[in-house]
Write a protein that holds these residues in place. Structure first.
Motif, short mmCIF file in Angstrom:
data_model
loop_
_atom_site.label_atom_id
_atom_site.label_comp_id
_atom_site.label_asym_id
_atom_site.label_seq_id
_atom_site.Cartn_x
_atom_site.Cartn_y
_atom_site.Cartn_z
N VAL A 27 0.87 -1.18 0.00
CA VAL A 27 0.00 0.00 0.00
C VAL A 27 0.90 1.23 0.00
O VAL A 27 2.07 1.15 0.37
CB VAL A 27 -0.95 0.03 1.22
N THR A 28 0.37 2.35 -0.41
CA THR A 28 1.18 3.56 -0.49
C THR A 28 1.06 4.39 0.78
O THR A 28 0.07 4.28 1.53
CB THR A 28 0.76 4.43 -1.69
N ALA A 29 2.05 5.24 1.00
CA ALA A 29 2.01 6.14 2.15
C ALA A 29 0.83 7.10 2.04
O ALA A 29 0.22 7.47 3.05
CB ALA A 29 3.33 6.91 2.24
N GLU A 30 0.50 7.50 0.80
CA GLU A 30 -0.62 8.42 0.61
C GLU A 30 -1.95 7.80 1.02
O GLU A 30 -2.82 8.49 1.56
CB GLU A 30 -0.68 8.86 -0.86
N GLU A 31 -2.12 6.50 0.77
CA GLU A 31 -3.36 5.82 1.17
C GLU A 31 -3.54 5.89 2.68
O GLU A 31 -4.65 6.14 3.18
CB GLU A 31 -3.34 4.37 0.72
N ILE A 50 5.30 7.07 8.03
CA ILE A 50 4.21 6.24 7.51
C ILE A 50 4.76 4.97 6.87
O ILE A 50 4.23 3.87 7.09
CB ILE A 50 3.36 7.02 6.50
N GLU A 51 5.83 5.10 6.08
CA GLU A 51 6.39 3.91 5.43
C GLU A 51 6.96 2.93 6.46
O GLU A 51 6.88 1.72 6.27
CB GLU A 51 7.45 4.33 4.42
N VAL A 139 -3.19 -4.22 6.33
CA VAL A 139 -1.95 -3.45 6.44
C VAL A 139 -2.25 -1.97 6.64
O VAL A 139 -1.65 -1.31 7.50
CB VAL A 139 -1.07 -3.67 5.19
N ARG A 140 -3.19 -1.42 5.85
CA ARG A 140 -3.52 0.01 6.00
C ARG A 140 -4.05 0.30 7.40
O ARG A 140 -3.61 1.26 8.05
CB ARG A 140 -4.57 0.41 4.94
N ALA A 141 -5.00 -0.50 7.85
CA ALA A 141 -5.62 -0.24 9.16
C ALA A 141 -4.61 -0.40 10.29
O ALA A 141 -4.60 0.39 11.24
CB ALA A 141 -6.80 -1.18 9.36
N THR A 142 -3.75 -1.40 10.19
CA THR A 142 -2.74 -1.63 11.23
C THR A 142 -1.71 -0.50 11.24
O THR A 142 -1.30 -0.03 12.32
CB THR A 142 -2.05 -2.98 11.01
N ALA A 143 -1.29 -0.05 10.07
CA ALA A 143 -0.32 1.04 9.99
C ALA A 143 -0.89 2.31 10.61
O ALA A 143 -0.16 3.08 11.26
CB ALA A 143 0.08 1.29 8.53
N CYS A 144 -2.18 2.55 10.43
CA CYS A 144 -2.80 3.76 10.97
C CYS A 144 -2.70 3.83 12.50
O CYS A 144 -2.71 4.92 13.09
CB CYS A 144 -4.27 3.83 10.55
N HIS A 145 -2.61 2.68 13.15
CA HIS A 145 -2.57 2.64 14.61
C HIS A 145 -1.14 2.56 15.15
O HIS A 145 -0.95 2.37 16.35
CB HIS A 145 -3.38 1.45 15.13
N HIS A 146 -0.14 2.71 14.30
CA HIS A 146 1.26 2.62 14.73
C HIS A 146 1.61 3.77 15.67
O HIS A 146 1.15 4.91 15.46
CB HIS A 146 2.17 2.65 13.50
N PRO A 147 2.41 3.51 16.70
CA PRO A 147 2.79 4.59 17.64
C PRO A 147 3.46 5.78 16.97
O PRO A 147 3.33 6.91 17.45
CB PRO A 147 3.74 3.89 18.61
N LEU A 148 4.18 5.55 15.86
CA LEU A 148 4.85 6.66 15.18
C LEU A 148 3.86 7.67 14.61
O LEU A 148 4.23 8.81 14.32
CB LEU A 148 5.73 6.12 14.04
N LEU A 149 2.60 7.27 14.47
CA LEU A 149 1.60 8.14 13.84
C LEU A 149 0.54 8.61 14.84
O LEU A 149 -0.55 9.00 14.47
CB LEU A 149 0.93 7.40 12.68
N ALA A 150 0.90 8.59 16.13
CA ALA A 150 -0.05 8.97 17.18
C ALA A 150 -0.45 10.44 17.10
O ALA A 150 -1.49 10.83 17.65
CB ALA A 150 0.54 8.66 18.55
N ASP A 151 0.35 11.26 16.41
CA ASP A 151 0.03 12.69 16.33
C ASP A 151 -0.83 13.02 15.12
O ASP A 151 -1.09 14.20 14.84
CB ASP A 151 1.32 13.51 16.28
#
Length: 217
Positions: A27-31, A50-51, A139-151
């Motif tokens: 999946v892309t970072a933009e998605e 995101i990546e 993958v998209r949904a799991t990436a969205c919940h990553h600690p690096l993207l908490a902000d």
């Protein structure tokens, strides 16, 4: 005329290793950014975070499935063909590139069925195959919940008021941000999980011994 200095060998090696270690994302970072309410085009920092989140999600998925998420070229020796075709170890088989008779290693080898070294491409395509859409969703949904993207904006609660000293905060419950999609259970991907099955490919008829056998019928 001045010549441009070449980077030290260690720098060139490090760059080469980084290039080889690049993970192909399904999946892309933009998605992911759109689902998190992040502005596009992405800054370098946002893209990197995101990546990284996508790579971590893919690593978890690969470990669960026990297989790569994209097709891979394999070279397999000692392969035999039966009435159904080549008996190979990886599925699904996309194409057989070549099959070369193995050299005889014992005086009795010629009495048994011949074996071949087969080069072939096999595996799922989790990036473009419509049937693998559930893998991309996970993958998209799991990436969205990553600690690096908490902000990310969608993961933030809106503040209605705060004390001067910052000792108390009131959140605006009347204007909640959109609900972030919860990652489906990993069990939803079990359709693609390996269970020790063998792969049967349509036969490729042998040529005279010593000749390379091209893929296809």
């Amino acid at each position: 005329m001045a010549t441009q200095a070449r980077p030290p060998p260690t720098v060139l090696l490090a760059a080469k290793l980084r290039e080889e270690d690049t993970v192909e994302l399904i999946v892309t970072a933009e998605e992911v950014a759109r689902r998190l309410g992040l502005p596009v085009p992405l800054t370098d920092d946002a893209r990197q975070r995101i990546e990284t989140a996508i790579e971590d999600a893919q690593d978890t998925l690969v470990a669960h499935l026990g297989r790569p998420l994209l097709p891979v070229q394999y070279t397999e020796s000692g392969v035999r063909a039966d009435t159904s075709g080549w008996i190979l170890s990886h599925a699904p088989v996309i194409t057989v590139i070549s099959a070369t008779p193995d050299l005889e290693t014992s005086p009795t080898a010629s009495f048994g069925p011949p074996t071949y070294t087969v080069i072939y491409i096999a595996g799922i395509d989790a990036r473009t195959d419509p049937e693998t859409a559930p893998l991309r969703l996970w993958v998209r949904a799991t990436a969205c919940h990553h600690p690096l993207l908490a902000d990310a904006p969608v993961r933030q609660r809106r503040i209605a008021s705060a004390s001067v000293e910052g000792q108390s905060i009131t959140y605006d419950t009347a204007a909640e941000p959109p609900v972030l999609l919860v990652a489906p259970d990993l069990a939803t991907t079990d359709r693609w999980r390996l269970r020790g099955r063998r792969v049967y490919q349509a036969p490729v008829r042998p040529n005279p011994p010593g000749l390379t056998i091209p893929g296809g019928r």
